[in-house]
Design an enzyme around this catalytic site. Structure first.
Site, mmCIF file in Angstrom:
data_model
loop_
_atom_site.group_PDB
_atom_site.id
_atom_site.type_symbol
_atom_site.label_atom_id
_atom_site.label_comp_id
_atom_site.label_asym_id
_atom_site.label_seq_id
_atom_site.Cartn_x
_atom_site.Cartn_y
_atom_site.Cartn_z
ATOM 1 N N GLU A 297 53.424 47.469 34.314
ATOM 2 C CA GLU A 297 52.874 48.089 33.110
ATOM 3 C C GLU A 297 53.976 48.618 32.186
ATOM 4 O O GLU A 297 53.918 49.747 31.693
ATOM 5 C CB GLU A 297 51.886 49.201 33.477
ATOM 6 C CG GLU A 297 50.700 48.661 34.275
ATOM 7 C CD GLU A 297 49.565 49.651 34.489
ATOM 8 O OE1 GLU A 297 49.850 50.850 34.637
ATOM 9 O OE2 GLU A 297 48.407 49.215 34.497
ATOM 10 N N ASP A 370 42.619 46.967 40.761
ATOM 11 C CA ASP A 370 43.015 48.321 40.390
ATOM 12 C C ASP A 370 41.917 49.351 40.640
ATOM 13 O O ASP A 370 41.192 49.704 39.705
ATOM 14 C CB ASP A 370 43.389 48.344 38.901
ATOM 15 C CG ASP A 370 43.948 49.677 38.466
ATOM 16 O OD1 ASP A 370 44.096 50.543 39.328
ATOM 17 O OD2 ASP A 370 44.226 49.837 37.268
ATOM 18 N N GLU A 398 39.086 57.970 38.463
ATOM 19 C CA GLU A 398 39.378 57.314 37.188
ATOM 20 C C GLU A 398 38.272 56.346 36.781
ATOM 21 O O GLU A 398 37.890 56.277 35.621
ATOM 22 C CB GLU A 398 40.715 56.556 37.302
ATOM 23 C CG GLU A 398 41.020 55.718 36.078
ATOM 24 C CD GLU A 398 42.351 54.971 36.185
ATOM 25 O OE1 GLU A 398 43.045 55.096 37.205
ATOM 26 O OE2 GLU A 398 42.686 54.256 35.222
HETATM 27 C C1 BDP Z 1 45.844 52.426 36.530
HETATM 28 C C2 BDP Z 1 45.796 53.638 35.665
HETATM 29 C C3 BDP Z 1 47.138 54.006 35.088
HETATM 30 C C4 BDP Z 1 48.174 54.071 36.207
HETATM 31 C C5 BDP Z 1 48.181 52.763 36.959
HETATM 32 C C6 BDP Z 1 49.084 52.810 38.175
HETATM 33 O O1 BDP Z 1 44.894 53.404 34.617
HETATM 34 O O2 BDP Z 1 47.005 55.234 34.448
HETATM 35 O O3 BDP Z 1 49.427 54.341 35.698
HETATM 36 O O4 BDP Z 1 46.884 52.482 37.454
HETATM 37 O O5 BDP Z 1 48.560 52.947 39.277
HETATM 38 O O6 BDP Z 1 44.651 52.407 37.258
HETATM 39 O O7 BDP Z 1 50.291 52.712 38.050
#
Ligand code: BDP
Length: 706
Positions: A297, A370, A398
């Site tokens: 990311e 996720d 989340e």
């Molecule tokens: C996702 C979240 C994000 C996290 C990412 C992670 O939306 O905020 O940074 O995972 O686990 O689910 O790195």
């Protein structure tokens, strides 16, 4: 008359007591009316300065208003709390059993010496002793203390760790319980009393480690200024045997050390990390190690320099090794390529198996995408054998209604941990492949993304405390049934009155499936709103955004049907699973219906096992979820007389939100998918109460949640 007055007074007092509870004491409630039965211990023997003993006396004081008197001469019903180094414990000849249970294990046993009956809590080490005492207290709370106790416990995972996604500016990424409990701006001078309470709560459920900062880490955490603050927190947590870890940013050498780059093969970079790690250990001698999100990311990582994840992880591992520290390297990696996102972590990491140092653990989210409401287990579990792998669970909700929805996750985690990977054998569960019992490694671990914040009740929703609790209990012993954990938690947190415990337990046990039904049933996933992830947006299409951040990438709804084809004819993600799991998921007839749309693109008129068409079943699932939340409301309203007013009203109002949100999810998803299916919503279920266009206009301003 006198008696009547005192009875009246007592009733009044209990009502007042019932009214006064803000949830801040979590499950650690020991007032006389809160515990099942006060045991008849007559005296206490053990080392008075140990944390275990202090915790026992603290609880005893809450129960009885006084401390249990110490003794040198044993009386009937003496309670003995001690380690292997205690003379009295040694006389009981438990040494070999205690050593076998290890430093965190313990024995709780009823023993008889002559005519004297005693209860013994013993361990090889102070750590186990503390866990043993908390176990004893749990039995007192829940009415499970008997006179013929005989139990030996030891944890299944070595490291049971919370991951705080807390930023240094006090916000919490995906946190729904207020600001961060770490008050970085006040540290190191001002020490919040919450740090100790936090450590105590964690120790009471066996959690022994914590990562203080967000995986999306800024290099600043490694500055001297912040390390001084970290040292103070570590000092606060240490008496409860909680080790501190930090998330690091891979570019720290370039950003903080002003080096030319952060290439893991650059000798200057390696030296920078060694020096930094030495500095950390000078401040925090028992520092645990690093958690790393790299090349994920948009974050920097070894691939920026053409190096592999293994080369990046090993560089850090080498710096930590002399101090006994470890690296938790996350496998949450995916890029906007042609490859199905669900396949990418496996493609990246399986070829590297065997190349990591033995103080590296690969941290893998439970599902391949996720933290969705329901995912199959990630195929990395079982497939990576030569390197230790640790599961990462998300305690914070989340994707499950933030702290507004009541969703007990014990059931989700049990499904996941009990999933049979079938890699190398028939009984190779996810838990077994990670706890060291199948693939032995120097260390085993399990992580949970924390749901803790500054809110008085710690987690936002009173019932969200149950997820913190369940994480700790399962990390300690993943064989515990979700039901037993819920039972314990309810009795400790609310009351041991069965008229409350039973209905509330059923509600909790059904709550995860309920949320799945009104949000993403039958294997649907990733159809939530852009950015904040609260509420439905299956139509979401942001011009220019990455396809794999958008719902249509995942649901693929069209006139023919709905779902992601991950079979051998589609993305072939099924091939990453071991046989016969691979075949089971690949064939529509054998794929569990809970995961149907995860693995298959299914025609709207496909016949489900119960004879309904897929479209009808989808409608009934959404509606079933809504009806269940309504039932939760009915159950909860009947519980009013068993709960203090404050918590009763709080939960009641959150259930109202959940009920409205469930209808919102149902209407949004059904009305939208109906534009493809062209079929009517079965006439015996509740009609939509919204217009699709109206729902598509909703734009919540929840930026502060990120
Ligand atoms: C996702 C979240 C994000 C996290 C990412 C992670 O939306 O905020 O940074 O995972 O686990 O689910 O790195």
């Amino acid at each position: 008359m006198k008696i009547k007055v005192s009875i009246l007074l007592y009733c009044l007092l209990s009502v007042l007591q019932l009214k006064a509870d803000d949830g801040s004491r979590l499950w650690l409630r020991f007032r006389p009316q809160e515990v099942s039965e006060i045991p008849s211990f007559s005296s206490l023997k053990g080392s008075e300065t140990s944390m275990a003993m202090m915790e026992f006396q603290r609880a005893w004081n809450e129960m009885t208003g006084s401390f249990l008197p110490g003794t040198n001469k044993f009386k009937n019903n003496t309670l003995l709390i001690g380690t292997i180094n205690d003379r009295t414990i040694r006389r009981l000849h438990l040494d070999s059993e205690l050593l076998e249970a290890g430093p965190e294990g313990y024995i709780i046993r009823s023993v008889r010496q002559g005519k004297i009956n005693m209860t013994v809590v013993a361990s090889a080490d102070e750590r186990g002793l503390l866990y043993g005492v908390f176990h004893l207290l749990r039995m007192i709370q829940t009415g499970r203390l008997t006179s013929n106790l005989d139990m030996t416990e030891k944890p299944r995972f070595d490291i049971r760790i919370l991951n705080h996604w807390d930023n240094l500016n006090g916000t919490v990424e995906r946190g729904y319980a207020g600001h961060s409990i770490w008050r970085w701006d006040e540290l190191p001078r001002t020490i919040s009393p919450r740090y100790r309470e936090y450590a105590r709560a964690n120790a009471s459920i066996g959690i022994n480690a914590t990562v203080l900062n967000n995986v999306n880490a800024t290099p600043d955490i490694l500055t001297r200024e912040y390390l001084e603050k970290v040292r103070v927190i570590a000092d606060q947590l240490r008496p409860y045997h909680i080790k501190v870890y930090l998330s690091i940013n891979f570019s720290s050498p370039a950003e903080l050390g002003r080096l030319e780059n952060s290439d893991p093969l650059n000798a200057a970079v390696q030296q920078w990390w060694r020096t930094k790690v030495n500095e950390i250990y000078r401040l925090i001698p028992d520092f645990g190690g690093f958690l790393v999100k790299a090349n994920s990311e948009g974050l920097p990582g070894p691939q920026d320099y053409g190096r592999t994840h293994a080369e990046g992880a090993n560089m850090l591992a080498d710096a930590l090794k002399p101090h006994g520290g470890i690296v938790m390297w996350r496998a949450f990696v995916y890029n906007p390529t042609e490859e199905d996102r669900a396949k990418q972590a496996y493609s990246e990491f399986v070829p590297l198996d065997g190349q990591f140092r033995d103080n590296v653990i690969i941290q893998v989210k439970n599902g391949p995408v996720d933290f969705q409401p329901r995912e199959p287990f990630s195929p990395l579990f079982g497939a990576v054998k030569k390197t230790a792998v640790m599961p990462e669970l998300q305690i914070t909700q989340e994707y499950l209604g933030f702290s507004n929805h009541l969703v007990y996750l014990g059931t989700q985690w049990k499904e996941f941990l009990g999933s049979n990977t079938h890699c190398s054998g028939d009984n190779f569960t996810v838990a077994g492949t990670t706890d060291g019992s199948i693939y032995p490694h120097p260390v085993s671990a399990i992580a949970g993304v924390a749901n803790i914040g500054e809110d008085t009740n710690w987690c936002g929703h009173h019932f969200a405390q149950a997820n913190w609790y369940a994480f700790g209990r399962l990390a300690w012993d993943h064989t515990l049934p979700a039901e037993e954990i819920a039972d314990e938690w309810i009795r400790a947190t609310f009351t041991h009155d069965n008229s409350f415990v039973e209905p509330v337990k059923q509600l909790m046990l059904g709550s995860w499936e309920t949320a799945v039904d009104y949000m993403m049933p039958l294997g649907l996933h990733h159809i939530f709103a852009w950015d904040h992830h609260y509420g439905p947006e299956p139509w979401c299409n942001i011009p220019g955004a990455r396809a794999d951040w958008l719902p249509p990438y995942y649901h693929n709804a069209n006139e023919v049907g709905i779902g992601f084809d991950r079979t051998v004819n589609g993305s072939n993600a099924v091939s990453q699973y071991c046989s016969p799991v691979k075949e089971k998921y690949n064939h529509i007839e054998t794929c569990p219906e809970e995961l149907l749309l995860w693995f298959h693109h299914v025609p709207w008129d496909h016949t489900m096992k119960n004879g309904r068409t897929l479209w009808d079943e989808l409608c009934y699932r959404y509606d079933g979820g809504v009806q269940q939340v309504r039932t939760f409301q009915k159950v909860w309203d009947q519980m009013e007389s068993y709960v203090d007013n404050e918590r009763f009203l709080h939960v009641q109002s959150r259930l109202r939100i959940q009920s409205r949100d469930a209808v919102w999810w149902k209407d949004a998803c059904l009305l939208y998918f109906q534009t493809f299916s062209g079929r009517p919503i079965p006439y015996d279920i509740e009609r939509p109460v919204h217009e699709l266009e109206e729902l598509q206009k909703i734009k919540l301003d929840l930026k502060h949640h990120n």
